[in-house]
Design a protein around this motif. Structure first.
Motif, PDB file in Angstrom:
ATOM      1  N   ALA A 120      10.979  -2.363   2.650  1.00  0.00           N
ATOM      2  CA  ALA A 120      11.771  -3.059   1.637  1.00  0.00           C
ATOM      3  C   ALA A 120      11.015  -4.275   1.111  1.00  0.00           C
ATOM      4  CB  ALA A 120      13.118  -3.466   2.220  1.00  0.00           C
ATOM      5  N   ALA A 121      10.268  -4.939   1.986  1.00  0.00           N
ATOM      6  CA  ALA A 121       9.514  -6.128   1.573  1.00  0.00           C
ATOM      7  C   ALA A 121       8.420  -5.778   0.567  1.00  0.00           C
ATOM      8  CB  ALA A 121       8.894  -6.809   2.791  1.00  0.00           C
ATOM      9  N   ASN A 122       7.855  -4.563   0.640  1.00  0.00           N
ATOM     10  CA  ASN A 122       6.826  -4.169  -0.324  1.00  0.00           C
ATOM     11  C   ASN A 122       7.419  -3.995  -1.713  1.00  0.00           C
ATOM     12  OD1 ASN A 122       4.971  -4.219   1.714  1.00  0.00           O
ATOM     13  ND2 ASN A 122       4.477  -2.041   1.653  1.00  0.00           N
ATOM     14  N   LEU A 123       8.599  -3.398  -1.786  1.00  0.00           N
ATOM     15  CA  LEU A 123       9.267  -3.261  -3.079  1.00  0.00           C
ATOM     16  C   LEU A 123       9.609  -4.635  -3.643  1.00  0.00           C
ATOM     17  CD1 LEU A 123      11.649  -0.282  -2.189  1.00  0.00           C
ATOM     18  CD2 LEU A 123       9.449  -0.167  -3.374  1.00  0.00           C
ATOM     19  N   GLU A 124      10.100  -5.523  -2.787  1.00  0.00           N
ATOM     20  CA  GLU A 124      10.412  -6.885  -3.229  1.00  0.00           C
ATOM     21  C   GLU A 124       9.158  -7.595  -3.729  1.00  0.00           C
ATOM     22  OE1 GLU A 124      12.205  -8.804   0.085  1.00  0.00           O
ATOM     23  OE2 GLU A 124      14.072  -7.652  -0.018  1.00  0.00           O
ATOM     24  N   CYS A 125       8.030  -7.374  -3.050  1.00  0.00           N
ATOM     25  CA  CYS A 125       6.775  -8.018  -3.441  1.00  0.00           C
ATOM     26  C   CYS A 125       6.340  -7.572  -4.827  1.00  0.00           C
ATOM     27  CB  CYS A 125       5.700  -7.709  -2.410  1.00  0.00           C
ATOM     28  SG  CYS A 125       4.081  -8.427  -2.769  1.00  0.00           S
ATOM     29  N   LEU A 126       6.408  -6.265  -5.094  1.00  0.00           N
ATOM     30  CA  LEU A 126       6.020  -5.767  -6.414  1.00  0.00           C
ATOM     31  C   LEU A 126       6.914  -6.354  -7.500  1.00  0.00           C
ATOM     32  CD1 LEU A 126       5.238  -2.010  -5.666  1.00  0.00           C
ATOM     33  CD2 LEU A 126       3.605  -3.850  -6.127  1.00  0.00           C
ATOM     34  N   ARG A 144      -4.087  -6.179  -7.883  1.00  0.00           N
ATOM     35  CA  ARG A 144      -5.309  -5.553  -8.411  1.00  0.00           C
ATOM     36  C   ARG A 144      -5.222  -4.036  -8.305  1.00  0.00           C
ATOM     37  NH1 ARG A 144     -10.667  -8.281  -5.851  1.00  0.00           N
ATOM     38  NH2 ARG A 144     -10.112 -10.485  -6.035  1.00  0.00           N
ATOM     39  N   TRP A 145      -4.766  -3.558  -7.146  1.00  0.00           N
ATOM     40  CA  TRP A 145      -4.694  -2.117  -6.932  1.00  0.00           C
ATOM     41  C   TRP A 145      -3.713  -1.452  -7.888  1.00  0.00           C
ATOM     42  CZ3 TRP A 145      -4.713  -1.313  -0.882  1.00  0.00           C
ATOM     43  CH2 TRP A 145      -5.996  -1.591  -0.409  1.00  0.00           C
ATOM     44  N   PHE A 146      -2.736  -2.215  -8.355  1.00  0.00           N
ATOM     45  CA  PHE A 146      -1.769  -1.659  -9.294  1.00  0.00           C
ATOM     46  C   PHE A 146      -2.093  -2.028 -10.740  1.00  0.00           C
ATOM     47  CE2 PHE A 146       0.740  -1.270  -5.374  1.00  0.00           C
ATOM     48  CZ  PHE A 146       1.151   0.051  -5.502  1.00  0.00           C
ATOM     49  N   PRO A 190       2.190 -15.249  -8.494  1.00  0.00           N
ATOM     50  CA  PRO A 190       2.034 -15.199  -9.950  1.00  0.00           C
ATOM     51  C   PRO A 190       2.443 -13.828 -10.463  1.00  0.00           C
ATOM     52  CG  PRO A 190      -0.101 -15.068  -8.834  1.00  0.00           C
ATOM     53  CD  PRO A 190       0.901 -15.391  -7.788  1.00  0.00           C
ATOM     54  N   ALA A 191       2.995 -13.807 -11.657  1.00  0.00           N
ATOM     55  CA  ALA A 191       3.511 -12.549 -12.224  1.00  0.00           C
ATOM     56  C   ALA A 191       2.354 -11.706 -12.761  1.00  0.00           C
ATOM     57  CB  ALA A 191       4.528 -12.847 -13.304  1.00  0.00           C
ATOM     58  N   LEU A 192       1.475 -11.297 -11.836  1.00  0.00           N
ATOM     59  CA  LEU A 192       0.270 -10.576 -12.231  1.00  0.00           C
ATOM     60  C   LEU A 192       0.568  -9.181 -12.760  1.00  0.00           C
ATOM     61  CD1 LEU A 192      -2.002 -11.606  -9.218  1.00  0.00           C
ATOM     62  CD2 LEU A 192      -2.012 -12.559 -11.533  1.00  0.00           C
ATOM     63  N   TYR A 207       2.522  -5.538   1.836  1.00  0.00           N
ATOM     64  CA  TYR A 207       2.080  -6.199   0.608  1.00  0.00           C
ATOM     65  C   TYR A 207       2.192  -7.725   0.604  1.00  0.00           C
ATOM     66  CZ  TYR A 207       2.141  -1.501  -1.533  1.00  0.00           C
ATOM     67  OH  TYR A 207       1.926  -0.185  -1.837  1.00  0.00           O
ATOM     68  N   PRO A 208       3.250  -8.333   1.158  1.00  0.00           N
ATOM     69  CA  PRO A 208       3.345  -9.796   1.055  1.00  0.00           C
ATOM     70  C   PRO A 208       2.202 -10.547   1.733  1.00  0.00           C
ATOM     71  CG  PRO A 208       5.490  -8.859   1.582  1.00  0.00           C
ATOM     72  CD  PRO A 208       4.485  -7.750   1.726  1.00  0.00           C
ATOM     73  N   SER A 209       1.404  -9.870   2.573  1.00  0.00           N
ATOM     74  CA  SER A 209       0.288 -10.558   3.221  1.00  0.00           C
ATOM     75  C   SER A 209      -0.851 -10.858   2.256  1.00  0.00           C
ATOM     76  CB  SER A 209      -0.231  -9.734   4.408  1.00  0.00           C
ATOM     77  OG  SER A 209      -0.686  -8.459   3.984  1.00  0.00           O
ATOM     78  N   ALA A 210      -0.960 -10.126   1.162  1.00  0.00           N
ATOM     79  CA  ALA A 210      -2.012 -10.366   0.162  1.00  0.00           C
ATOM     80  C   ALA A 210      -1.556  -9.834  -1.189  1.00  0.00           C
ATOM     81  CB  ALA A 210      -3.331  -9.726   0.589  1.00  0.00           C
ATOM     82  N   PRO A 211      -0.545 -10.450  -1.803  1.00  0.00           N
ATOM     83  CA  PRO A 211       0.005  -9.906  -3.056  1.00  0.00           C
ATOM     84  C   PRO A 211      -1.000  -9.853  -4.197  1.00  0.00           C
ATOM     85  CG  PRO A 211       0.964 -12.062  -2.542  1.00  0.00           C
ATOM     86  CD  PRO A 211       0.208 -11.629  -1.336  1.00  0.00           C
TER      87      PRO A 211
END
Length: 454
Positions: free
Chosen positions: A264-270, A440-442, A243-245, A431-435
């Motif tokens: 790179a996957a963390n940036l993609e996740c955000l 929330r943290w962001f 979801p676009a939280l 990050y993709p393990s619990a987006p």
């Protein structure tokens, strides 16, 4: 281009760290990329530094493959996607072939990736054959491609090594010892390729040397015949998009020589969460860009402590950001920079930004290493820890990570501190393990910053 169902692929492994598998992986990627072939490289395990070299060599983003941290479904999807666009897929292993739970060997068996063993053969001859035999047959059903001997003294030495193999057809060649293509190291691993002016030259020299080996002379058709992998395996059902939280929010990400440990996957996740990312350099920028949240990733603040401490403008900008209640997530090196002082490996103490109480001290031995998970409100955020410093702070741990192996490699697990709007820890998160937890943290659900709303 190869078809998605059959793509040449190798998992490049070794008996232990320090054998030269990163150099061989990057050299092989560079050898094929400069011939116009599309090469995709992956790194087994939670490594930040080797991917710098593989990205430079291949010209393509590098992602992690880890059956626990990223999960089998993510590994399967990334390999399948890579096979649809690549002429060659390379996966660099982690530590030794059978080290870790799960290991690089587990990954090779799970996806049918043929293993190329890179072995430092200096100081051995016929024993190479015994070592290769053990690596190949220690566990059943391991796909095998062969061995490349590294740091070989002469052609005669290479001949002795080859004669020691039970299956001479598995000989893929030898590389001599040559400081011209050595990838330099420091306490956390390899020096990032972005820090060296001659990084590409080093890779080209290694690729030139590899081109004179049986492995380097193999055509794509030969590779497809001998190490082709069917990547047209069943994929898991399409999961619902995140979801676009963080829609409409801007996250400022520190990225420079002091803060460079970014998946790179963390940036993609955000971005998948809807965030707009802006990048800044704590070494050179005197003020934060306008943002709703800040991410200080890991890196080498200890190598740049004096410059960071002298950047009063950025320190004050971060302090104002936190005073306004805007989120700041700091992991490992990012947390270190927020503390009051740091004592480096030479015993010299530097003042730092002082947004968190306490100090860190570098030591010569690893303080923590291994996979870690953080469980909060039903979410499990996976990642790892790897640091040489210890932290002395009066802050209580708001949460603690735990080891998935049943017994922790870091005592009670890594502390996660919450101080005002700062969340900080040695823990490196995937990050993709619990987006949803990451969102929330962001600041998901919080009002946008006045700076951006204006």
């Amino acid at each position: 281009m190869t078809t998605p169902s059959r793509c040449p692929a190798l998992l490049i492994a070794a008996p232990s760290s320090g054998q030269g598998k990163t150099t061989v992986t990057a050299a092989l990627a560079r050898l094929h990329a400069r011939q116009g072939r599309r090469v995709r490289v992956f790194k087994c395990g939670p490594d930040f530094l080797d991917p710098f070299w593989h990205t430079l060599a291949s010209g393509a983003p590098v992602h992690q493959l880890d059956l626990w941290m990223t999960g089998e479904a993510d590994c399967r999807a990334r390999l399948h996607a890579a096979a649809q666009e690549a002429d060659l897929i390379l996966v660099e292993g982690v530590m030794g072939l059978y080290d870790g739970q799960p290991s690089a060997a587990d990954l090779a068996r799970r996806f049918g990736l043929p293993v190329l063993a890179v072995i430092d053969a200096s100081g051995m001859a016929g024993t190479l054959g015994a070592l290769v035999h053990g690596l190949q047959h220690y566990q059943q059903d391991l796909p095998w491609f062969g061995v490349l001997a590294n740091r070989v003294g002469s052609e005669r030495h290479a001949s002795m090594l080859r004669q020691g193999l039970r299956e001479p057809g598995h000989w893929r060649g030898a590389l001599s010892r040559n400081p011209a293509w050595v990838l330099p190291e420091r306490h956390l691993g390899l020096v990032a390729a972005t820090e060296l002016d001659d990084a590409l030259q080093r890779l080209d020299l290694a690729a030139d040397a590899l081109s004179d080996t049986p492995l380097g002379r193999m055509t794509l058709d030969e590779l497809r015949s001998r190490c082709g992998v069917d990547f047209d395996f069943p994929l898991p059902g399409t999961s619902a998009p995140s979801p676009a939280l963080l829609q409409g929010r801007t996250v400022a990400v520190a990225r420079d020589a002091a803060f460079c440990f970014l998946y790179a996957a963390n940036l993609e996740c955000l971005r998948a969460l809807g965030a707009r990312l802006v990048f800044f350099s704590p070494l050179t920028d005197g003020v934060l860009p306008a943002c709703d949240a800040v991410w200080l990733p890991g890196g080498y603040p200890e190598l740049h402590a004096a410059r960071l401490a002298a950047n009063h403008g950025l320190r004050d900008s971060l302090r104002a950001h936190v005073a306004a209640g805007r989120p700041l997530w700091a992991e490992c090196g990012g947390m270190m920079a927020l503390l009051e002082r740091i004592t480096d490996g030479q015993g010299v103490t530097h003042a730092l930004w002082g947004l968190l109480p306490g100090a860190v001290t570098l030591q010569k031995r690893l303080a923590a290493l291994g996979p870690q998970a953080l469980r909060i409100d039903g979410f499990e955020l996976r990642g790892h820890t790897f640091h040489y410093s210890t932290c002395d702070t009066p802050l209580p741990a708001r949460w603690r990570t735990h080891s998935p192996l049943g017994e922790s490699v870091v005592g009670e697990g890594e502390a996660v501190y919450a101080h005002g709007s700062i969340v900080a820890s040695y823990f490196h998160a995937w990050y993709p393990s619990a987006p949803e937890l990451v969102a929330r943290w962001f600041g998901a659900g919080q009002p946008q910053s006045e700076a951006l709303a204006a």
